[in-house]
Write an enzyme that holds these catalytic residues in place. Structure first.
Site, PDB file in Angstrom:
ATOM      1  N   GLY A 113     -17.967 -41.106 101.181  1.00  0.00           N
ATOM      2  CA  GLY A 113     -17.412 -42.447 100.985  1.00  0.00           C
ATOM      3  C   GLY A 113     -16.011 -42.333 100.436  1.00  0.00           C
ATOM      4  O   GLY A 113     -15.056 -42.071 101.145  1.00  0.00           O
ATOM      5  N   GLY A 114     -15.877 -42.492  99.106  1.00  0.00           N
ATOM      6  CA  GLY A 114     -14.567 -42.305  98.494  1.00  0.00           C
ATOM      7  C   GLY A 114     -14.346 -40.873  98.022  1.00  0.00           C
ATOM      8  O   GLY A 114     -13.257 -40.524  97.576  1.00  0.00           O
ATOM      9  N   SER A 126     -17.566 -37.968  94.051  1.00  0.00           N
ATOM     10  CA  SER A 126     -18.715 -37.257  93.463  1.00  0.00           C
ATOM     11  C   SER A 126     -18.272 -36.281  92.376  1.00  0.00           C
ATOM     12  O   SER A 126     -17.283 -35.569  92.540  1.00  0.00           O
ATOM     13  CB  SER A 126     -19.462 -36.478  94.550  1.00  0.00           C
ATOM     14  OG  SER A 126     -20.450 -35.647  93.968  1.00  0.00           O
ATOM     15  N   GLU A 142     -28.566 -40.034  98.494  1.00  0.00           N
ATOM     16  CA  GLU A 142     -27.393 -39.148  98.473  1.00  0.00           C
ATOM     17  C   GLU A 142     -27.088 -38.510  99.834  1.00  0.00           C
ATOM     18  O   GLU A 142     -26.705 -37.339  99.919  1.00  0.00           O
ATOM     19  CB  GLU A 142     -27.575 -38.066  97.385  1.00  0.00           C
ATOM     20  CG  GLU A 142     -27.739 -38.683  95.990  1.00  0.00           C
ATOM     21  CD  GLU A 142     -27.633 -37.661  94.861  1.00  0.00           C
ATOM     22  OE1 GLU A 142     -27.034 -36.596  95.054  1.00  0.00           O
ATOM     23  OE2 GLU A 142     -28.134 -37.969  93.752  1.00  0.00           O
ATOM     24  N   GLY A 143     -27.245 -39.307 100.875  1.00  0.00           N
ATOM     25  CA  GLY A 143     -26.877 -38.813 102.200  1.00  0.00           C
ATOM     26  C   GLY A 143     -27.836 -37.826 102.808  1.00  0.00           C
ATOM     27  O   GLY A 143     -27.525 -37.218 103.835  1.00  0.00           O
ATOM     28  N   THR A 144     -29.010 -37.661 102.211  1.00  0.00           N
ATOM     29  CA  THR A 144     -29.951 -36.668 102.746  1.00  0.00           C
ATOM     30  C   THR A 144     -30.934 -37.260 103.753  1.00  0.00           C
ATOM     31  O   THR A 144     -31.583 -36.517 104.473  1.00  0.00           O
ATOM     32  CB  THR A 144     -30.780 -36.012 101.622  1.00  0.00           C
ATOM     33  OG1 THR A 144     -31.586 -37.025 100.991  1.00  0.00           O
ATOM     34  CG2 THR A 144     -29.874 -35.351 100.595  1.00  0.00           C
ATOM     35  N   ILE A 194     -25.972 -44.882 105.187  1.00  0.00           N
ATOM     36  CA  ILE A 194     -25.997 -46.329 104.960  1.00  0.00           C
ATOM     37  C   ILE A 194     -24.737 -46.903 105.594  1.00  0.00           C
ATOM     38  O   ILE A 194     -23.621 -46.478 105.264  1.00  0.00           O
ATOM     39  CB  ILE A 194     -26.040 -46.637 103.456  1.00  0.00           C
ATOM     40  CG1 ILE A 194     -27.321 -46.071 102.827  1.00  0.00           C
ATOM     41  CG2 ILE A 194     -25.926 -48.149 103.209  1.00  0.00           C
ATOM     42  CD1 ILE A 194     -27.317 -46.071 101.303  1.00  0.00           C
ATOM     43  N   TYR A 251     -23.228 -40.937  76.912  1.00  0.00           N
ATOM     44  CA  TYR A 251     -22.215 -40.344  77.793  1.00  0.00           C
ATOM     45  C   TYR A 251     -21.368 -39.467  76.884  1.00  0.00           C
ATOM     46  O   TYR A 251     -20.765 -39.952  75.927  1.00  0.00           O
ATOM     47  CB  TYR A 251     -21.396 -41.486  78.377  1.00  0.00           C
ATOM     48  CG  TYR A 251     -20.511 -41.176  79.551  1.00  0.00           C
ATOM     49  CD1 TYR A 251     -20.952 -41.399  80.852  1.00  0.00           C
ATOM     50  CD2 TYR A 251     -19.213 -40.719  79.367  1.00  0.00           C
ATOM     51  CE1 TYR A 251     -20.118 -41.162  81.935  1.00  0.00           C
ATOM     52  CE2 TYR A 251     -18.379 -40.479  80.461  1.00  0.00           C
ATOM     53  CZ  TYR A 251     -18.847 -40.706  81.742  1.00  0.00           C
ATOM     54  OH  TYR A 251     -18.025 -40.492  82.827  1.00  0.00           O
TER      55      TYR A 251
END
Lengths: 541, 541
Positions: free
Chosen positions: B129-130, B133, B260-262, B266, B459
């Site tokens: 995508g962008g 990751s 996650e693209g597996t 989409i 975080y």
């Protein structure tokens, strides 16, 4: 909220709470007013001893025999769920799909052992919580010759651990609603999941069917209250980590939520709890115009105010179930909080209602400090209280009417707001047409059980005069017509009643193809022998 | 909020926005103050033309050639994501995992055709995508000899349809955040999903990784804003029905959210939108004691007030990123609404903070009618504004520090409240120990990005002096120590950064066994050749 008494084998709840006497007379009178031509003769259920159950085809190994029962009462009480068509078939003594055995595991190891045995022997396993399915989800309606064991989780009924800091509890899946809340009460916490079936349904059943509960907005489904699950499958046992949220891959829990006993048996869950509410605000807002009432409800759903109750009753529903005779619609509105008084919330909500033509029939009843304890069924006054007490009696009254040859049942869906008007018109038309064709006359009502920012969950009721001996077939015709109208107009085949066996034809067309392939593959991996609830969600292997 | 400029092939965002001049000088000065022994020599990135990229091993068929690029810039810019270790490897010219081709489909059919070709030829496909990751999710780190095609969805960037009644829109997955909001603006609606990567990440990336966004409570993840998905898999294309909610089987969308693209690509989603806020209330609450600040934050998370921002900065984070020099913690608190003024909400929230020892450094800044437009990055004043503007510069500054041999990165998790204190201590200890061992000195900071009723999402940031040429290895050692501490103390390996290839060892132990089996089987059904993002979530086939 009690479940003391003798469980009815054929109908809802307990024998002691069944409709009788003055309630039966009043109910019969009301129905006679609505449906003057109906034959309202009361048909009594057969005695269990008189039922012609099929011979038992399997024998449990010695190590499991003590968990298993083949008594006529147990087999009869586990043959069907509690749909109208289930109750009527019970009344007719039609128990052709009775399970061979009913097993009641006492430990998780018992569950695993039962699954192992059934996998080896090719016995279908029907996971069974409270047995309140209205979609054929617990009925061993199997291919000829396939033996069935119903796995009743009723002994797995303990709250095992409470974490007051994170407001969570680890709970066994077989616990019924009231017993669950009883065990949480000393901690001051509550699950606040109160489906209509609350008294006779279990945590595991809620999870496996993605049940809808108390909250009309926000935490509408049990999914959102689920922190972690423990599941026994024929391929092994797994437990997700207790987490408030996670982004680690697709959610493991979301695969088992809604799996309806086809992938494994949920034995425990960590659930998110609430503190018991201290403040409540209730109001019943009346609308002359249903379309304006829908617009007001949409404004509330999109306001970010998050009312705990926001149930819109159409004029027929308001008349039949809340005694409102104005011919208008009623919005039952409530806020609740354990943290803060709710005046500003209710004030703004009522302002939104007034903007859409809503009015309060009496001065608004506002924030009050709620009593603890039996609040689940209480709260409010006027139309809302009347509707709520009616709500809990509905399943009993449905049974009473089924005994009197009525065709009476509910169906529910959800759709986006832009499609609601069309869907409502189409479903109402389809229901009325089907009623006219198969029954003659009847009544169709609609309410919203839950509302989301992007759409409502409409819930339809029908009441029609049937012919004794034909009411199942009559219902099936009406049901099919309605389901097709829902599917054709962008609704889901179920918002919170599940798919089971009865919704399969429409579910199969609703479910995206790749997901069907993925679910089928997942099922094969977890349940290679295909023993778990065959025919539910997926074709029997 | 702009993304005009020349995209950097090696670092965050655009070349024009990289840290330089006075900002570089100030940053270097601040770091020198914290880490006086650090060698802060600036290392410049290599020129793309000088990179030694491996030969391209595949040739697209004529019908697809026009979609594919093999230029050094495209291959280099698609080799890594934007983790610290990605940026450093780029700076060193280590692009050994460059994809053979970068394809930019213009239609969904292009996506399907590309998947068909790659399935036939055994070419790995990396959905992109962008490219933001931080977990190795878009890096073709494959078994030797396996060719790779990166499928960049950037041309699928349109809002196709807006439904103002249901407040939803159908949106192509490749759209970047600002372009998405630009297209929604005329409707008065907004997705309000503002991850730190907002400018350089896409809707499809957010969905595939279960991204966390703007809202600190309630709608924390993109999952909850998803109404329906359209997905192209090697086995076919599917689309879920637009629904506000459904109980029909396990959620189809939840299987692709986080995949996650597996499992597929989409291509479109119907997303739930908000009206643009009209009212806002902001405050920065100071606490002398971090434990008391955590207790206040928990009370807020469990209050049902649903603040849009509720980000707790520990003393180090408050110092480093918000310029607070009191040595205390700061809670950045905000409410927003399109429907109502927020006085009662903020009043009660501040009362809860005061109950736990919180105080406002200046008179509370309360409800104000917000300006429309560029509000995403704005709002508030004082510590909150300072922190927010710092927030958007962080990735650029991280790159600048990476150029100066610092080891600087973040890691995030979530846990239940009862485990937070122990997890926080363990992670801080593990990070400090690892920094001491591999770097000498450093700083560890902590903030909450999101808070849930049952637990926070902590975080952590680390800033340590590294040795040029060793900072990737140094980071990997620190990262491994921290991840193990998270896993050992009940955290998730990721709350919203995804799993990718880098989190796999800990994800594999976190994921329940039966779900792993189900996911593996689902993957085999949808992607039988195993071409989709091999090594992410699951072992490469």
């Amino acid at each position: 909220m009690t479940h003391a008494g003798t469980r009815s084998w054929w109908g809802w709840g307990t024998v002691e709470h069944a409709v009788r006497g003055a309630e039966r007379t009043a109910l019969t009178g009301r129905v006679a007013g609505l449906l003057p031509d109906a034959d309202l003769t009361v048909h009594l259920p057969p005695d269990v001893a008189s039922l012609a159950l099929s011979p038992v085809r399997v024998t449990a190994p010695r190590s499991l025999a003590h968990l298993c029962s083949a008594t006529p009462y147990d087999r009869a009480a586990h043959t069907h769920g509690k749909a109208f068509r289930d109750v009527v078939r019970n009344l007719h003594g039609d128990l052709r799909h009775a399970p061979d055995l009913v097993a009641r595991p006492r430990t998780e190891q018992d569950v695993a052992d039962l699954l192992d045995w059934c996998t080896r022997e090719g016995i279908a396993v029907i996971p069974f919580g409270g047995g309140s399915s209205v979609v054929g989800g617990v009925e061993p309606r199997l291919a000829d010759g396939c033996p069935a064991l119903t796995l009743d989780t009723g002994h797995l009924d303990r709250v095992l651990e409470v974490d007051p800091v994170s407001r969570s509890a680890r709970i066994q899946a077989g616990v019924l609603g009231p017993h669950l809340e009883d065990q949480l009460r000393p901690s001051g916490l509550t699950l606040r999941h109160f489906p209509q079936s609350f008294e006779y349904s279990t945590l595991g059943g809620w999870l496996a069917t993605r049940a809808g509960g108390h909250y009309a907005t926000l935490y509408t489904h049990i999914d959102d209250l689920t922190q972690a699950l423990r599941v026994v499958t024929p391929s092994g046992t797994g437990e997700s980590r207790r987490l408030p949220a996670s982004g680690a891959g697709p959610s493991p829990d979301r695969m088992f939520l809604g799996s309806e006993g086809t992938l494994g048996v949920i034995t425990e869950a960590w659930m998110r709890l609430q503190r018991r509410p201290r403040w409540r605000a209730n109001a019943s807002v009346h609308f002359a115009d249903f379309t304006a009432a829908v617009a007001a409800t949409r404004a509330l759903a999109q306001s970010g105010l998050h009312p705990s109750n926001c149930r819109l009753l159409d004029p027929a529903e308001a008349l039949v179930n809340a005694g409102v005779t104005t011919g208008g619609s009623v919005l039952i509105l409530a806020f609740e909080s354990a943290d803060h008084p709710l005046g500003p919330w209710m004030d703004r909500a009522l302002e939104l209602c007034r903007d859409h033509g809503g009015h309060l029939p009496a001065p608004a009843r506002h924030t009050h400090t709620g009593a603890d304890g039996a609040d689940e069924a209480g709260g409010g006054a006027g139309a809302d209280r009347s509707w709520r007490s009616s709500f809990l009696r509905m399943p009993y009254q449905r049974d009473a009417l089924a005994q009197q040859s009525l065709v009476v049942e509910t169906f529910e869906t959800a759709c986006t707001w832009d499609r609601f008007e069309e869907l409502h018109a189409a479903v109402t038309h389809a229901a009325n047409e089907a009623i006219r064709t198969v029954c003659g006359t009847g009544v169709v009502t609609c309410r919203f059980t839950h509302v989301h920012p992007d759409g409502p969950a409409p819930y339809f009721g029908i009441y029609a005069a049937g012919r004794w001996g034909s009411t199942v077939a009559q219902w099936d015709d009406i049901k099919a017509a309605v389901c097709q109208a829902i599917a054709d107009h962008g609704g889901t085949i179920t918002h919170h009643h599940a798919v089971g066996r009865d919704h399969r034809p429409w579910y199969d067309t609703q479910r995206p193809g790749p997901f069907a392939a993925a679910l089928t593959a997942a099922k094969s991996a977890l349940d290679p022998a295909g023993i778990l609830n065959p025919g539910v969600l997926l074709p029997a292997g």
